[in-house]
Design an enzyme around this catalytic site. Structure first.
Site, PDB file in Angstrom:
ATOM      1  N   HIS A  72       5.934  -4.754   5.773  1.00  0.00           N
ATOM      2  CA  HIS A  72       5.192  -3.535   6.118  1.00  0.00           C
ATOM      3  C   HIS A  72       4.864  -2.746   4.845  1.00  0.00           C
ATOM      4  CE1 HIS A  72       4.347   0.197   8.462  1.00  0.00           C
ATOM      5  NE2 HIS A  72       4.830   0.770   7.362  1.00  0.00           N
ATOM      6  N   GLU A  73       5.844  -2.610   3.976  1.00  0.00           N
ATOM      7  CA  GLU A  73       5.626  -1.838   2.745  1.00  0.00           C
ATOM      8  C   GLU A  73       4.650  -2.573   1.825  1.00  0.00           C
ATOM      9  OE1 GLU A  73       6.507   1.041   2.794  1.00  0.00           O
ATOM     10  OE2 GLU A  73       8.019   1.005   4.355  1.00  0.00           O
TER      11      GLU A  73
ATOM     12  N   HIS B 149       1.187  -1.951   2.916  1.00  0.00           N
ATOM     13  CA  HIS B 149       0.647  -0.667   2.445  1.00  0.00           C
ATOM     14  C   HIS B 149       0.035  -0.845   1.060  1.00  0.00           C
ATOM     15  CE1 HIS B 149       1.480   2.313   5.375  1.00  0.00           C
ATOM     16  NE2 HIS B 149       2.784   2.104   5.394  1.00  0.00           N
TER      17      HIS B 149
ATOM     18  N   GLU C 138      -0.541   3.427   9.171  1.00  0.00           N
ATOM     19  CA  GLU C 138       0.749   2.862   9.575  1.00  0.00           C
ATOM     20  C   GLU C 138       0.538   1.694  10.541  1.00  0.00           C
ATOM     21  OE1 GLU C 138       3.735   3.482   8.426  1.00  0.00           O
ATOM     22  OE2 GLU C 138       3.002   5.060   7.121  1.00  0.00           O
TER      23      GLU C 138
END
Lengths: 581, 183
Positions: free
Chosen positions: A182-183, A186, A266
């Protein structure tokens, strides 16, 4: 609430399920749209503010009705360009050292290569770099017991991904991988660039609000006094109110848009994380676990909150659904995110919950209670014992050829075949060869009590030195919090009883109960620098006496003290975790 | 004035062509890089295995057959040439490793060994890296192929004779699974 959740889980199976490429496309389009709206809004609000200034100056203060309040297209163009120019200036000044600042603000540290948990984290980051094709992403660790993660990057292509110690202690490998994915998403989607742009757009308004009181010669709400050339004072009570009001309206509107964009990003990062791992369940499980833990409220300042995996603040807004709650949050409700992921895996929530609970049970069962090794020894035709290693040292008949059988094991062997016992014979020799010549500390260290060589060992994934005779433990000061964060080790009922006694006694008076094997030696010498160690309480929350060397930064725990401290910390932590949502 | 308009249009098309060409080149290089990344990770795996075998040997002398299998499978994978051959050897290696880790379950001392834990983590990570490298290779190949086939960039692709990339496919789905490690 439970019924509602289950219903949503079922609905997920019937409706058309979006796969991650579709989700990515949808979220990307939406966030680009919001971004354009945001830019337009920024320019429009500049025009609006100019209009307000004109209104105050030419209608309220000076009656110059011949000056029109509206703009010609040329004026509008000039204002828009200068608005962009302002933002550009902010951007130009915000770029350098942004990463460093974030790192310092969060007290992020590089992972310790000797720590098992840290190595797993580093590996997962490298794996995700491969699967996303990214480069220059640095893993960092946040020394906090909270459960959260963040990503940040700068314009020069450098980026970092950080997780808290609490997160490392709670999540298993696939869950950690989901979080890191997930990071990484980003960073791969360029969110840090978008964030910086948006922040510099709105930093202009924040600065205007800050400057207002000094510009107007007083605090907000104080009427403006203008002294004319003839010395007459005129008061304009509404000027400041109108101006600050206009600024706040503009700022709030911007904030709402900013949050909408942040929420969209997100969702996008969640979808991209699935592309990177092809495993929606890892992230879903991680989010579910995180939603029930402390996420770092108080540890993370508001400005940095949008960088994190979940909002550190546990607001009622965060968990509520509905139009209003959604509007005021930087992150989408965790529940919605979990369902979006679960739908991709076609798994109902109940199954997820079951997996997590089963894993938790398995983890509890796998907690290894540390055995103090003891041996039965074959002497003159019969088995004797069991003896601990300290007792064996005392027997002069005990030799490498003696048959031994470790307690709890079926088989037996020569003492020389037991790695623990061979060292015993070596240390008996007059010139004992140093066993851990290559210990990473550069020299071998001896137990401050037994004066025997300390062994490198893995305690809750942390590199520590232990004495095999008295079971004491030597830990670097900065590594200790990691041991306290992790829950890999189990405790015997006996140890738990001590912990209970300790607490009840400690509450009554400040008298220290003694543990078995603990004596009242005045001072121990630091194994490294041979100076006196300083004996004091571990902290004023946990009255456990430990010996510290201030110079070398080591802490010495006698036999049971470390596990006792662990148990006490674990107990106090169980109060703070959030109960079932 | 009228003469300018076609010039501007031509200019824009040329600009787009350069852009599209660069995009294609970018994808192709990324694909090649991804392919070499797979080899790097496989090499890493071959390097780890002798260490693993040595560590296990010290604790589990009775499992000589399993250990020999692993060593043999590794050698086969190193020697293999050709994609199909390689895939088969890799498959065999993964199988033997899985059986090795199953055997290890019977040796609590070994499971608690710091060295072994470290190797196990490295191996798990390497297996993941191999599969992620393949996944990334496929993802980039997909992007390149899309660019080559989709209008209008297919014109540029044909002009400079870009070829579609081949997907990496596994015969058995089990190979994607890394040897499971329980914490």
């Amino acid at each position: 609430m439970k019924g509602e959740m289950n219903r949503m889980g079922e609905v997920g199976e019937r409706i058309h399920v979006l796969t991650f490429p579709e989700l990515q496309a949808k979220r990307r389009q939406k966030s680009i749209l919001i971004f354009f709206i945001l830019s337009a809004y920024y320019i429009a609000s500049f025009l609006f503010l100019t209009w307000v200034v004109k209104l105050i100056l030419f209608r309220m203060m000076f009656n110059l009705t011949w000056i029109p309040l509206w703009f010609t297209p040329k004026q509008a163009l000039v204002i828009s360009l200068s608005a962009l120019g302002f933002a550009g200036l902010h951007w130009a000044f915000s770029i350098p050292s942004a990463l460093q600042k974030i790192e310092n603000a969060l007290r992020a540290q590089p992972p310790d290569p000797r720590d098992r948990y840290h190595r797993v984290f580093q590996n997962t980051v490298e794996e995700m770099m491969i699967s996303s094709g990214m480069k220059n992403v640095r893993p960092v660790i946040l020394p906090s017991l909270s459960v959260n993660a963040f990503a940040a990057g700068d314009m020069r292509g450098k980026a970092m991904i950080g997780v808290t110690e609490g997160l490392l202690a709670r999540l298993d490998r696939s869950q950690l991988q989901g979080v890191v994915a997930h990071e990484m998403a980003h960073i791969a989607e360029g969110d840090h660039i978008i964030n910086t742009i948006v922040c510099s757009l709105f930093a202009v308004f924040a600065q205007l609000i800050e400057m207002t009181p000094s510009m107007m010669g007083g605090g907000a709400g104080i009427p403006v006094r203008v002294r004319s050339l003839r010395g007459r004072v005129t008061v304009y009570p509404f000027a400041v109110i109108i101006w600050t009001g206009a600024l706040w309206v503009v700022k709030m509107g911007g904030l709402l848009l900013k949050m909408a964009l942040s929420r969209e990003r997100e969702y996008l990062a969640d979808a991209t994380a699935v592309q990177l791992t092809r495993n929606p369940l890892g992230l879903a499980e991680a989010l579910y676990k995180i939603s029930r833990s402390w996420r770092g409220k108080g540890f993370v300042s508001d400005e940095l909150a949008p960088l994190f995996l979940v909002n550190p603040e546990e607001k009622w807004l965060d968990e509520k659904e509905g139009k209003v709650a959604d509007l005021f949050s930087t992150h989408p409700p965790i529940r919605k995110r979990i369902f979006a992921l679960l739908n991709q895996a076609r798994t109902p929530l109940s199954a997820l919950r079951k997996t997590i609970e089963e894993a938790q049970e398995r983890r509890e069962a796998a907690k290894e209670i540390e055995k103090i090794p003891r041996w039965m020894v074959y002497r003159e035709g019969k088995w004797e014992g069991p003896f601990g290693i300290g007792e064996l040292t005392g027997f002069n008949w005990f030799s490498p050829a003696t048959w031994v059988s470790q307690e709890g094991n079926e088989g037996f062997q020569k003492a020389s075949e037991e790695p623990l016992l061979t060292s015993l014979f070596q240390s008996r020799l007059p010139s004992a060869p140093p066993l851990s010549k290559f210990s990473p500390e550069g020299q071998s260290l001896c137990c401050p009590r037994c004066k025997q060589e300390l062994r490198v060992s893995d305690y809750e994934g942390v590199y520590v030195l232990r004495c095999i005779f008295c079971r004491g433990t030597l830990v670097r000061n900065e590594r200790l919090p990691r041991i306290l964060a992790r829950e890999e080790k189990g405790f015997t009922p006996e140890q738990r009883k001590w912990a209970g006694q300790w607490e009840s006694r400690e509450h009554r008076r400040l008298k220290r109960p003694t543990l078995p094997g603990q004596d009242e030696d005045s001072h121990l010498l630091c194994p490294k620098c041979q100076q006196k160690m300083f004996r004091n309480f571990y902290s004023y929350q946990y009255f456990i006496l430990v010996d510290r060397c201030r110079r070398c930064n080591w802490i010495w725990f006698d036999s049971e003290e470390l596990s006792l401290l662990q148990m006490l910390v674990e107990k106090s932590r169980s109060h703070e975790s959030i109960t079932n949502p | 004035m009228a003469g300018w308009i076609p010039m501007i249009i031509i200019g824009l098309i040329a600009l787009w062509a350069v852009f599209a060409y660069n995009r294609l080149i970018g994808f192709r290089n990324q694909m090649k890089n991804a392919w070499s990344q797979i080899d790097v990770q496989l090499k890493r795996r071959y390097d780890l295995i002798p260490n693993l075998v040595n560590t296990v040997k010290g604790y589990a002398q009775h499992e000589r057959a399993t250990l020999e299998n692993v060593t043999k499978a590794r050698q086969q994978a190193v020697d293999a040439s050709g994609v199909a051959d390689q895939a088969k050897a890799e498959n065999f290696l993964s199988q033997t490793l899985r059986s090795l880790f199953a055997v290890v379950e019977n040796y609590p001392d070994l499971k608690a060994n710091r060295n072994f834990l470290e190797l196990q983590e490295q191996l798990t990570s390497t297996e993941n890296r191999v599969s992620f490298a393949r996944q990334f290779y496929n993802d980039t190949t997909l992007k390149l192929n899309n660019q080559i086939e989709k209008a209008p960039s297919n014109v540029i692709a044909r002009m400079f004779s870009f070829h579609q990339g081949e997907f990496f496919e596994l015969e058995e789905t089990t190979q994607r699974e890394a040897p499971k490690v329980k914490f």
